[in-house]
Design a protein around this motif. Structure first.
Motif, short mmCIF file in Angstrom:
data_model
loop_
_atom_site.label_atom_id
_atom_site.label_comp_id
_atom_site.label_asym_id
_atom_site.label_seq_id
_atom_site.Cartn_x
_atom_site.Cartn_y
_atom_site.Cartn_z
N VAL A 171 -25.52 28.11 -1.26
CA VAL A 171 -25.28 26.85 -0.56
C VAL A 171 -24.25 27.13 0.53
O VAL A 171 -23.23 27.79 0.28
CB VAL A 171 -24.77 25.76 -1.53
N ILE A 172 -24.53 26.67 1.74
CA ILE A 172 -23.62 26.91 2.87
C ILE A 172 -22.95 25.58 3.24
O ILE A 172 -23.64 24.59 3.48
CB ILE A 172 -24.40 27.48 4.08
N THR A 173 -21.62 25.57 3.23
CA THR A 173 -20.91 24.34 3.62
C THR A 173 -19.83 24.66 4.66
O THR A 173 -19.28 25.76 4.68
CB THR A 173 -20.22 23.65 2.42
N PHE A 174 -19.57 23.69 5.50
CA PHE A 174 -18.50 23.78 6.50
C PHE A 174 -17.60 22.57 6.34
O PHE A 174 -18.09 21.44 6.22
CB PHE A 174 -19.09 23.77 7.93
N ASP A 175 -16.30 22.76 6.36
CA ASP A 175 -15.34 21.66 6.25
C ASP A 175 -14.75 21.30 7.62
O ASP A 175 -14.69 22.14 8.52
CB ASP A 175 -14.19 22.04 5.31
N ASP A 176 -14.26 20.09 7.71
CA ASP A 176 -13.42 19.58 8.81
C ASP A 176 -14.18 18.96 9.99
O ASP A 176 -13.66 18.07 10.64
CB ASP A 176 -12.44 20.65 9.37
N GLY A 177 -15.39 19.45 10.30
CA GLY A 177 -16.15 18.86 11.41
C GLY A 177 -15.72 19.39 12.77
O GLY A 177 -15.59 18.62 13.73
N CYS A 178 -15.52 20.70 12.87
CA CYS A 178 -15.18 21.31 14.17
C CYS A 178 -16.43 21.37 15.05
O CYS A 178 -17.55 21.44 14.56
CB CYS A 178 -14.62 22.71 13.96
N GLU A 179 -16.19 21.41 16.35
CA GLU A 179 -17.29 21.44 17.31
C GLU A 179 -18.16 22.69 17.13
O GLU A 179 -19.35 22.68 17.45
CB GLU A 179 -16.67 21.42 18.72
N THR A 180 -17.56 23.75 16.62
CA THR A 180 -18.31 25.01 16.45
C THR A 180 -19.40 24.87 15.39
O THR A 180 -20.30 25.70 15.34
CB THR A 180 -17.36 26.18 16.10
N ASP A 181 -19.34 23.81 14.55
CA ASP A 181 -20.43 23.55 13.60
C ASP A 181 -21.75 23.44 14.36
O ASP A 181 -22.76 24.03 13.97
CB ASP A 181 -20.22 22.20 12.87
N LEU A 182 -21.70 22.67 15.45
CA LEU A 182 -22.92 22.43 16.24
C LEU A 182 -23.18 23.54 17.26
O LEU A 182 -24.31 23.96 17.45
CB LEU A 182 -22.80 21.08 16.98
N LEU A 183 -22.07 24.03 17.88
CA LEU A 183 -22.24 24.98 18.98
C LEU A 183 -22.55 26.40 18.50
O LEU A 183 -23.23 27.15 19.18
CB LEU A 183 -20.98 25.00 19.85
N MET A 184 -22.02 26.80 17.32
CA MET A 184 -22.20 28.20 16.88
C MET A 184 -22.95 28.31 15.56
O MET A 184 -23.86 29.14 15.43
CB MET A 184 -20.82 28.87 16.74
N ALA A 185 -22.56 27.53 14.56
CA ALA A 185 -23.19 27.70 13.24
C ALA A 185 -24.64 27.22 13.23
O ALA A 185 -25.54 27.92 12.77
CB ALA A 185 -22.38 26.95 12.17
N GLY A 210 -11.78 19.92 20.31
CA GLY A 210 -12.21 21.01 19.41
C GLY A 210 -13.03 20.53 18.23
O GLY A 210 -13.64 21.35 17.53
N TYR A 211 -13.06 19.21 18.00
CA TYR A 211 -13.84 18.66 16.88
C TYR A 211 -15.11 17.99 17.42
O TYR A 211 -15.23 17.73 18.63
CB TYR A 211 -13.00 17.65 16.08
N LEU A 212 -16.04 17.72 16.52
CA LEU A 212 -17.30 17.07 16.90
C LEU A 212 -17.02 15.67 17.44
O LEU A 212 -16.10 15.00 16.96
CB LEU A 212 -18.21 16.95 15.68
N SER A 213 -17.83 15.22 18.38
CA SER A 213 -17.81 13.82 18.80
C SER A 213 -18.81 13.06 17.92
O SER A 213 -19.59 13.69 17.19
CB SER A 213 -18.23 13.71 20.27
N VAL A 214 -18.80 11.74 18.00
CA VAL A 214 -19.78 10.96 17.23
C VAL A 214 -21.20 11.40 17.61
O VAL A 214 -22.06 11.62 16.75
CB VAL A 214 -19.62 9.44 17.49
#
Ligand SMILES: [Zn+2]
Length: 293
Positions: free
Chosen positions: A101-115, A139-143
């Protein structure tokens, strides 16, 4: 909700309470076989690309930050083994083949841009736990980006509103961090949010009850343990993938090898936190990691 995990749990309970000794034995064997293939839940945070500033810079944060290149190697390592990357929701419903299972915490922008692009390239899923109060900050995701991640088919979970240690906050604040943040995410996405992860891994029975009462179906912690049929869904373990974890280290981690050693470290840290309290523990840890130098 009727995956192999549920069926086995029901089978085992029935075995213990109502059936003859031989059948109890059979249920226990089945349980053990399944536990042998328990799943490791991996915990990632922001990813780093040369020249791009991180959301935070203190050593206690940076030790959880992997390079985009290392994460790429991890995804390739899974794919080379024929393993899959699952979301939390998929894993809890029972997964058909080997994977993590792959999880990411915090909601950084790199979730969408890189991961997300790397995961999609290999047909893998993941759960992104978003801290609602960080949404829209530098540095964090927008809505809009949270919506985009959700629209790509990834699972969005909740990581509180303002990222406090939940075991330290009063009841009213706890409800706002857990239920309030859930409502905000659901309003943004028009979808149910079912999974919660604890900021800083801190939780206690009161936090578990608040998460359950808010209507979530699972809660992940930072306990270094793989999850199997007998794991409490409101105390699911997760293994932090630390900065500098290369392909070899990742292969061991994803297979759950050496978790007992990490667990021993957890126990020592838990004892220290209990003895010192969270804020004193953080000061001591910061000093040891060289913060403020
Ligand atoms: Zn966090």
């Amino acid at each position: 909700m009727h995956g192999p995990v549920d069926r086995l749990q029901r089978g085992n309970r029935i075995g213990r309470s109502r059936f003859a000794a031989g059948e109890v034995w059979l249920a226990d064997v089945t349980l053990r076989v399944h536990m042998g293939s328990s799943t490791v839940f991996l915990m990632y945070h922001e990813l780093e690309r040369p020249g791009r500033p991180l959301c935070q810079t203190e050593p206690g944060y940076v030790r959880y930050i992997l390079s985009e290149a290392d994460f790429r190697e991890h995804v390739k390592s899974l794919a080379a083994r024929g393993w899959h990357g699952w979301s939390v929701g998929q894993a809890l419903q029972g997964v058909p083949s080997a994977g993590v299972v792959i999880t990411f915490d915090d909601g950084c922008e790199t979730d969408l841009l890189m991961a997300a692009p790397l995961l999609r390239e290999h047909g893998m899923n993941a759960t992104f736990y978003v801290t609602t109060g960080f949404v829209g900050k530098a540095g964090y995701l927008s809505v809009q980006q949270v919506r985009e991640l959700h629209g790509l088919g990834f699972e969005i979970g909740c990581h509180s509103k303002t990222h406090p240690y939940l075991s330290d906050v009063d009841t009213e604040r706890l409800r706002d961090e857990v239920a309030g943040a859930k409502g905000q995410l659901e309003q943004w996405l028009g979808a149910r949010i079912e999974h919660f992860s604890c900021p800083g891994g801190r939780y206690d029975a009161r936090v578990q009850a608040a998460v359950r009462d808010a209507g979530y179906t699972s809660m992940t912690t930072s306990r270094n343990q793989a999850n199997g049929v007998s794991t409490d869904r409101f105390e699911l373990g997760r293994v932090a993938v630390l900065r500098g974890t290369g392909a070899d280290g990742f292969e061991k981690l994803s297979a759950g090898r050496g978790l007992w050693r990490l667990n021993l470290g957890d126990e020592i840290r838990r004892t220290a936190k209990r003895a010192l309290g969270n804020s004193m523990y953080d000061r001591v840890r910061g000093a040891l990691l060289g913060e403020g130098k």
